[in-house]
Design a protein around this motif. Structure first.
Motif, PDB file in Angstrom:
ATOM      1  N   LEU A   1       1.164   2.492  -3.563  1.00 49.43           N
ATOM      2  CA  LEU A   1      -0.048   2.772  -4.348  1.00 49.43           C
ATOM      3  C   LEU A   1      -0.150   4.233  -4.780  1.00 49.43           C
TER       4      LEU A   1
ATOM      5  N   ILE B   1      -7.716  -0.653   3.047  1.00 47.62           N
ATOM      6  CA  ILE B   1      -7.019  -1.330   1.933  1.00 47.62           C
ATOM      7  C   ILE B   1      -6.255  -2.539   2.465  1.00 47.62           C
ATOM      8  N   MET B   2      -5.657  -2.379   3.650  1.00 49.29           N
ATOM      9  CA  MET B   2      -4.861  -3.482   4.221  1.00 49.29           C
ATOM     10  C   MET B   2      -5.714  -4.722   4.501  1.00 49.29           C
TER      11      MET B   2
ATOM     12  N   LYS C   1      -6.009   3.611   4.771  1.00 48.36           N
ATOM     13  CA  LYS C   1      -4.921   2.636   4.633  1.00 48.36           C
ATOM     14  C   LYS C   1      -5.309   1.288   5.231  1.00 48.36           C
TER      15      LYS C   1
ATOM     16  N   VAL D   1      -6.280  -6.363   1.196  1.00 46.32           N
ATOM     17  CA  VAL D   1      -5.050  -7.013   0.720  1.00 46.32           C
ATOM     18  C   VAL D   1      -4.819  -8.323   1.471  1.00 46.32           C
TER      19      VAL D   1
ATOM     20  N   PHE E   1       2.082   6.331  -5.613  1.00 45.69           N
ATOM     21  CA  PHE E   1       2.984   6.591  -6.744  1.00 45.69           C
ATOM     22  C   PHE E   1       2.405   6.036  -8.040  1.00 45.69           C
TER      23      PHE E   1
ATOM     24  N   ILE F   1      -5.935  -1.404  -7.016  1.00 43.49           N
ATOM     25  CA  ILE F   1      -5.619  -1.055  -5.633  1.00 43.49           C
ATOM     26  C   ILE F   1      -5.846  -2.256  -4.716  1.00 43.49           C
TER      27      ILE F   1
ATOM     28  N   ILE G   1       0.809  -1.225   0.000  1.00 41.78           N
ATOM     29  CA  ILE G   1       0.000   0.000   0.000  1.00 41.78           C
ATOM     30  C   ILE G   1       0.836   1.267   0.000  1.00 41.78           C
TER      31      ILE G   1
ATOM     32  N   ALA H   1       5.797  14.039 -10.578  1.00 39.42           N
ATOM     33  CA  ALA H   1       4.524  13.327 -10.385  1.00 39.42           C
ATOM     34  C   ALA H   1       3.564  14.172  -9.550  1.00 39.42           C
TER      35      ALA H   1
END
Lengths: 394, 212
Positions: free
Chosen positions: A327, B186-187, B183, B190, A329, A339, A324, B130
């Protein structure tokens, strides 16, 4: 006269005595080194029978600053002989005697152990009484991890249930994933431009699940490029991934019925070193200008170097990772980003195989369960009930 | 049939062994599991030979066919052979070993390390370019992103508190509350994805190894 003389002498004697009384401590024993008290020994639970916990208390009136070393003595008999097994300068009140293959120190369930604690002040040592005997016990199941076992069991059961349901024809809906939708389009674009497709399965070892899963997606990508007869470049950052990638690509071309398109130069190994691999792959992107760059796997700091280089050359870029911290970048520099969990949904999404769709539904149910746990846990914590932290502690 | 079932059976046996090892602390079993992991390390060591052969083959073909920029391939092969040769020389030779003063370590410290540092330092410029694109205010979401980024950046520098009072506290709240919530969400996804993928590989439903 004699009486006055006596009183005078008495006063003279009292003066130094008063001074001495001030410098002599209230408790004469606190200056002396004393042994530890309440020595307790117990087997460490949920282990291989190779650890013993020892704890002790210091006497309240002991001046700990005089202790220069604590010494641990052990014997297999209460009457000794005791052998020093460890010593440390810290004033601790517990110690774990553990089996250690490197030093040859043995703690085995076959023996009963007795302990003594020695306090050393630089010149003298005082040892405690001998502890009770303790024999370490082998645990065949780590009960401290029962919660993980139950949660994993529920998840595995849900996965198997939904795989079965999906095989029986139950419709499983997957939302559109633009990154995977764009895969075929990007390969088509590369074909039109007559330029290659670059695929990088991260820079981690093959024991990382992301690298392994990237191989599954690489097979689909290879089938796709084989159908379009588009050149493929697979850049690898770990030597061990080379044979895996070669086999995957070869199989992908065979699946597509075009084994003739496979050549040994497709998979290119650069370096196990992170930035050496990044430099090598950036060089490929700048020199060969692939029309499509696909980064799917475990990436670290090199993610932005690669993605920005690809952006500069105008490639369509599709990225996906479970790391994560990388992500943001990829999101900034790539056209499409898978994602987290979206990355693991790729094969199911591309193949629509019922066996692969089932686990996605199971993961959704587990997320509902997690959200429920978080909600109930937050309410309980607000009212001072710490049930969930205790239940979920490992 | 056997070509499919044997690799699947091997994957199932060793995969299940590692899962069981997490729950079973019994010494005999964990010793066997550690032994299997050591086998893995031995196989990895042999993979370096395959990696070196891959480099030689890919760049050798490039030189042979005189493809574009083939001269770089000569540099690659020469540097690989030189480093490998010095690294493999016995320590008792004057120019062998990897100790201080050896040619291998000299090349590593004075050529390899600066080149790696250069690559890493390039990251700063890539982040700047970026960020420039990411923070272009084109929509409501992009505006929110840009404003949040400005607050976080100002709150991260010592002068931030003077330039924008309260920015340091706001930054801490953004990082610890808003950012952590996203975060962790998402974790969780994952972790579930990784577990289900592992199970699929162990059961042979998904096969990144072997042929069908």
């Amino acid at each position: 006269m004699k009486r006055a003389h006596f009183i005078y002498l008495l006063l003279l004697w009292c003066i130094p005595m008063m001074g001495i009384a001030q410098i002599v401590p209230e408790n004469p024993s606190s200056g002396a080194l004393q042994s530890v008290q309440n020595l307790q020994v117990s087997d460490v639970p949920n282990d291989a029978g190779d650890e013993i916990n020892i704890s002790w208390d210091f006497p309240d009136d002991l001046d700990k600053s005089q202790i220069t070393e604590i010494r641990i003595y052990r014997s297999t008999s209460a009457s000794g002989p005791f052998r020093q097994i460890d010593a440390f300068p810290l004033v601790l009140d517990s110690y774990t005697d553990a089996d250690d293959d490197e030093t040859g120190h043995i703690v085995t369930p076959k023996d009963t152990y007795y302990y003594k604690i020695g306090l050393f002040n630089g010149s003298e040592e005082v040892t405690s009484q001998v502890s009770e005997g303790v024999s370490p016990q082998i645990s065949f199941f780590n009960w401290g991890r029962l919660n993980v076992f139950i949660i994993l069991g529920i998840y595995f059961a849900l996965i198997l249930y939904f795989i079965r349901a999906s095989r029986k024809g139950r419709e499983i809906y997957i939302r559109t994933l633009p990154g995977l939708e764009a895969l075929e389009e990007s390969v088509g674009r590369a074909t039109e431009m007559g330029k290659p497709v670059l695929y990088m399965p991260g820079i981690d070892e093959a024991n990382n699940i992301q690298t392994l899963y990237s191989m599954v997606i690489l097979r689909y990508v290879t089938q796709l490029v084989a159908e379009y007869e588009t050149p493929l470049i697979v850049t690898v950052g770990k030597a061990f991934v080379v044979p895996l990638a070669e086999e995957t690509v070869r199989q992908g071309y065979m699946d597509a019925g075009r084994p003739d398109l496979y050549n040994q130069d497709i998979v290119r190994y650069y370096s196990d070193e992170q930035f050496a691999a990044a430099a090598g792959v950036s060089g490929v992107i700048l020199r060969e200008k692939p029309a499509t760059n696909i980064y799917l796997g475990s990436f670290y700091a090199e993610s932005l170097i690669l993605a920005e280089t690809g952006f500069l050359t105008g490639s369509i870029q599709i990225a996906g990772t479970g790391n994560i911290h990388q992500l943001p970048f990829f999101v900034v520099a790539c056209d499409y980003t898978l994602i987290g969990e979206e990355f693991y949904a790729a094969s199911a999404y591309l193949s629509e195989d019922p066996k692969l769709l089932g686990p996605l539904k199971a993961a959704d149910w587990m997320k509902i369960l997690a959200v429920g746990f978080i909600g109930v846990g937050a309410v309980l914590e607000t009212f001072g009930i710490d049930l969930f932290p205790r239940l979920l502690q490992i | 049939m056997a070509r499919r079932s044997i690799p699947t059976a091997i994957a199932f046996f060793f995969g299940a062994m590692m899962v069981v090892n997490y729950f079973v602390p019994w010494g005999w079993f964990s010793d066997r599991a550690n032994q299997v992991q050591e086998w893995g390390l031995i196989v990895v060591a042999f993979a370096y030979i395959l990696g070196a052969l891959n480099v030689m083959r890919v760049h050798g073909h490039k030189i042979q066919r005189k493809e574009e920029d083939w001269r770089f391939s000569i540099v690659t092969i020469i540097t690989m052979v030189v480093m490998l040769s010095f690294g493999l020389m016995p320590e008792h030779w004057a120019i062998g070993g990897m100790e201080r003063g050896s040619p291998f370590l000299w090349m590593f410290d004075n050529m390899y390390v600066p080149m790696m540092a250069t690559m890493y330092s390039l990251l700063a410029f890539f982040i700047a370019s970026a960020a420039f694109r990411a923070f272009k205010v084109r929509s409501l979401e992009a505006t929110l992103l840009a404003v949040t980024a400005v607050i976080v950046m100002i709150g991260a520098v010592p002068l931030g508190g003077i330039l924008l009072p309260g920015s340091m506290e706001l930054r801490t709240w953004i990082m610890e509350t808003l950012q952590n919530v996203g975060k962790r969400g998402i974790m969780i996804g994952v972790a579930l994805g990784a577990i289900s993928t592992s199970l699929k590989i162990i059961l042979g439903i998904e096969r990144p190894y072997g042929r069908d």
